[in-house]
Design an enzyme around this catalytic site. Structure first.
Site, PDB file in Angstrom:
ATOM      1  N   GLY A  71       0.797  -1.222   0.000  1.00 36.27           N
ATOM      2  CA  GLY A  71       0.000   0.000   0.000  1.00 36.27           C
ATOM      3  C   GLY A  71       0.826   1.267   0.000  1.00 36.27           C
ATOM      4  O   GLY A  71       0.484   2.242  -0.682  1.00 36.27           O
ATOM      5  N   ASN A 151      -8.557   3.570   8.447  1.00 37.57           N
ATOM      6  CA  ASN A 151      -8.021   2.374   9.070  1.00 37.57           C
ATOM      7  C   ASN A 151      -8.273   2.322  10.575  1.00 37.57           C
ATOM      8  O   ASN A 151      -8.351   1.245  11.171  1.00 37.57           O
ATOM      9  CB  ASN A 151      -6.513   2.268   8.807  1.00 37.57           C
ATOM     10  N   GLN A 179      -7.965  -0.532   3.226  1.00 35.91           N
ATOM     11  CA  GLN A 179      -8.834  -1.091   4.262  1.00 35.91           C
ATOM     12  C   GLN A 179     -10.194  -1.544   3.733  1.00 35.91           C
ATOM     13  O   GLN A 179     -10.879  -2.325   4.389  1.00 35.91           O
ATOM     14  CB  GLN A 179      -9.044  -0.068   5.385  1.00 35.91           C
ATOM     15  N   HIS A 201      -1.579  -7.506   2.459  1.00 36.61           N
ATOM     16  CA  HIS A 201      -1.692  -8.084   3.799  1.00 36.61           C
ATOM     17  C   HIS A 201      -2.923  -7.599   4.556  1.00 36.61           C
ATOM     18  O   HIS A 201      -3.154  -8.017   5.694  1.00 36.61           O
ATOM     19  CB  HIS A 201      -0.425  -7.812   4.617  1.00 36.61           C
ATOM     20  N   THR A 237      12.108  -6.801 -11.293  1.00 32.40           N
ATOM     21  CA  THR A 237      11.635  -8.115 -11.709  1.00 32.40           C
ATOM     22  C   THR A 237      10.400  -8.523 -10.907  1.00 32.40           C
ATOM     23  O   THR A 237      10.417  -8.527  -9.677  1.00 32.40           O
ATOM     24  CB  THR A 237      12.733  -9.170 -11.521  1.00 32.40           C
ATOM     25  N   CYS A 322       2.677   7.027  23.046  1.00 33.19           N
ATOM     26  CA  CYS A 322       3.269   7.329  24.343  1.00 33.19           C
ATOM     27  C   CYS A 322       4.668   7.893  24.131  1.00 33.19           C
ATOM     28  O   CYS A 322       5.513   7.245  23.520  1.00 33.19           O
ATOM     29  CB  CYS A 322       3.328   6.072  25.201  1.00 33.19           C
TER      30      CYS A 322
END
Length: 373
Positions: A71, A151, A179, A201, A237, A322
């Site tokens: 992405g 997302n 998403q 993924h 490639t 944090c």
């Protein structure tokens, strides 16, 4: 109970059918798809079959699909590729304040090269107003980039309406659909987009592969220069192995029927949280224009990261950061003007194909125990 995975928006497991389709290409069909001999033929055929599968899911032509590493590369190719291809004297880009960093960072980079960028605000539910897009258009606007679905909170943007505005003004329109692919319809003609990003993924394919839909006739300057792979749009490639994984995943994702069951589980989860916590829990994102698998909730007056830390063996996420012992509000929730007392307690639970009702019930029970401690 075994560990519970509720972070499908971060990454999905590889679907067994995807793994099975890829397996022969680990040891066989190893040839370079761009070579012209017997060893390359199976790899070349598999690559093009995968391209057909990705295109079919989007309602696109195979030659409009560019395989990428994921992405982030697809977003960079769409945004930078447009900037360098069009060569406007005073280029202008329109995007939003809640985009993924893979869109915001390229935009900020191009600002250093002379582009001007308008970052449109969103409302309390995370949606932009299409009329804000219309008002932001200038004679120099070369690209509009608005994510299909966020997302973090799952809010779905009015992409078709924005696409109509882009067409009216002759402006390229890109959407990051990482998403939304496999969760809601993503036909490129229905959305009215010229460029669309896919990340493998996020839809049960491997990491390291993605695609960019490029409407026929659009010129893009490659982000990677080299030999003329992918019709000159992305040098390197090609991996038949990864392309087969993405193609198989897209063929599976074209069937949106399983999302009905996932949506029902998400709604069961939200109802159970309301029953347990009442006004102590708040929904972040749009109540209806929202991905069917995504539930971002805030535990009012609490710190989401602390709760998540106590949810042992439960994988979920919080957008807060944090730094030096201080928790900061998620940039997305801040852009939505979510009050800090609510936003600091946010946790994103994202469901997937393997989520069960028993898992949802177990997480609710654990949350109730944590809250009462």
């Amino acid at each position: 109970m075994p560990p519970i995975y509720l972070d499908y928006n971060a990454s999905t497991p590889i679907d067994p059918a995807v793994a099975a389709a890829m397996r022969p290409f680990l040891l066989e069909a190893f040839g370079n798809p761009s070579s012209g001999h017997w060893a390359s033929a199976p790899a070349k055929a598999a690559l093009e079959r995968a391209r057909d599968q990705v295109a079919a899911m989007l309602g696109a032509a195979p030659e409009e699909i560019v395989f990428t590493s994921g992405g982030s590369e697809s977003n960079n190719l769409a945004i930078k590729g447009t900037f360098f291809a069009l060569k406007h004297e005073k280029p202008h880009i329109i995007t939003t304040t809640i985009e993924h960093p893979a869109v915001l960072a390229p935009c900020r980079f191009l600002e250093r090269l002379g582009a001007s960028v308008t970052y449109l605000p969103v409302d309390r539910t995370g949606r932009i107003d299409p009329q804000d897009v219309r008002r932001a258009v200038t004679p120099q606007t070369q690209l509009i980039s608005v994510m299909h679905a966020n997302n973090e909170v799952g809010t779905i943007q009015p992409i078709a309406e924005i696409g109509a505005i882009a067409r009216e003004h002759g402006i390229r329109f890109h959407t990051d659909a990482a998403q939304s692919v496999g969760k809601i319809p993503t036909g490129v003609d229905e959305l009215g987009v010229d460029l669309l990003t896919i990340a493998g993924h996020k839809l049960y394919a491997p990491k390291g592969v993605g695609a960019l839909y490029v409407r026929g006739g659009l010129e893009l300057e490659p982000a990677i220069h080299g030999a003329g792979h992918e019709s000159g749009r992305r040098a390197g490639t090609e991996s038949a192995l990864l392309a087969v994984g993405l193609g198989t995943a897209c063929a599976l994702a074209a069937d949106l029927a399983p999302m009905k069951g996932i949506e029902a589980l998400r709604d069961r989860f939200w109802q159970a949280l309301q029953d347990r916590f009442g006004e102590g829990v708040a929904l972040n994102g749009h109540p209806t224009h929202r991905l069917p698998n995504t539930l971002n909730v805030s535990f009012v007056g609490r710190i989401g990261a602390d709760i998540l830390g106590l949810l042992r063996d439960v994988a979920a996420s919080t957008g807060s950061a944090c730094h030096a012992g201080r928790v900061e509000l998620s940039p997305v929730l801040a852009a939505m003007n979510v009050p800090e007392r609510i936003g600091m307690g946010a946790i994103r639970f994202s469901l997937g194909r393997h989520t069960t009702a028993d898992e949802i019930d177990e997480v609710v029970a654990r949350l109730a125990t944590i809250a009462s401690a």
